[in-house]
Design an enzyme around this catalytic site. Structure first.
Site, mmCIF file in Angstrom:
data_model
loop_
_atom_site.group_PDB
_atom_site.id
_atom_site.type_symbol
_atom_site.label_atom_id
_atom_site.label_comp_id
_atom_site.label_asym_id
_atom_site.label_seq_id
_atom_site.Cartn_x
_atom_site.Cartn_y
_atom_site.Cartn_z
ATOM 1 N N HIS A 44 -4.439 14.064 -6.123
ATOM 2 C CA HIS A 44 -4.078 15.426 -5.726
ATOM 3 C C HIS A 44 -4.190 16.342 -6.942
ATOM 4 C CE1 HIS A 44 -1.530 14.382 -1.928
ATOM 5 N NE2 HIS A 44 -2.546 13.554 -2.070
ATOM 6 N N CYS A 86 3.698 14.809 -4.963
ATOM 7 C CA CYS A 86 3.406 15.731 -6.065
ATOM 8 C C CYS A 86 4.680 16.407 -6.565
ATOM 9 C CB CYS A 86 2.391 16.773 -5.627
ATOM 10 S SG CYS A 86 0.769 16.065 -5.282
ATOM 11 N N GLU A 101 -2.232 18.566 -8.165
ATOM 12 C CA GLU A 101 -1.024 18.647 -8.991
ATOM 13 C C GLU A 101 -0.905 17.454 -9.937
ATOM 14 O OE1 GLU A 101 0.201 20.263 -4.848
ATOM 15 O OE2 GLU A 101 -1.197 18.798 -5.658
ATOM 16 N N CYS A 106 3.168 18.438 -1.811
ATOM 17 C CA CYS A 106 3.690 17.382 -0.945
ATOM 18 C C CYS A 106 4.823 16.660 -1.691
ATOM 19 C CB CYS A 106 2.572 16.416 -0.579
ATOM 20 S SG CYS A 106 2.028 15.370 -1.958
#
Length: 184
Positions: A88, A121, A90, A118
């Site tokens: 991801h 993260c 992040e 999410c």
């Protein structure tokens, strides 16, 4: 009743102010609703959007980490490209910033991301001790702040967060991606 929609960029004060005035002629009553963001927040979110646009086959989410008005790192989703569920934006940007600073503690750093993080993260954000989180679009299905607000209390984090920065632009980017995926 007259309604004026006025958008102002006030560079001297470094504020982005979106004001809505509701004016009544007789008694001149003003009702003001303001979304106030610093100009720098807008600029860094635009950089996150630019990073998101580098996502080729992935959902276009971009992230930028800033410290003392200096960009430490930027990243975009690479989950599909790397065949890695943890790739991801992040997590990738936190990893890059940690390598650049030589420290996993990213205290006094700000994270700008185009979509509300999410839970996976968000936990990494809390653990890395990022000071401020700024995000564009809200994620009412998977967003950690929208769906699990108590997550913030599980850590001793002093994370500040603000959502909705350039929300429309972030939503348009995501909507156009999903629209193109449905066509394929």
């Amino acid at each position: 009743m007259y309604i004026l929609n006025i958008s102002l960029n006030i560079y001297k004060c470094k504020l982005f102010v979106k004001k809505y005035y509701k004016i009544r002629k007789k008694n001149t009553v003003f009702v003001i609703f303001c979304n106030i963001f610093k100009i720098m927040d807008i600029q860094y979110m635009q950089m996150a959007i630019d990073a998101a646009q580098l996502s080729d086959v992935d959902i276009p989410i971009g992230a930028v980490i800033v410290k003392d008005n200096r960009i430490l790192a930027f990243a975009h989703n690479q989950k599909e490209a790397d065949n890695d569920a943890t790739a991801h934006a992040e997590l990738l940007v936190i990893k890059k910033a940690s390598h650049k600073t030589g420290n996993w503690r990213l205290e006094d750093c700000d994270l700008y991301v185009t979509l509300e993080p999410c839970p996976m993260c968000m936990w990494a954000i809390l653990q890395s001790r990022i000071k401020n989180l700024y995000f564009g679009a809200y994620d009412t299905v998977y967003g950690a702040i929208s769906t699990i607000p108590q997550m913030m209390t599980l850590s001793n984090s002093k994370l500040n967060f603000k959502g909705g920065i350039m929300e429309h632009e972030c939503k348009v980017l995501l909507d156009s991606y999903f629209k193109s995926m449905r066509i394929k």
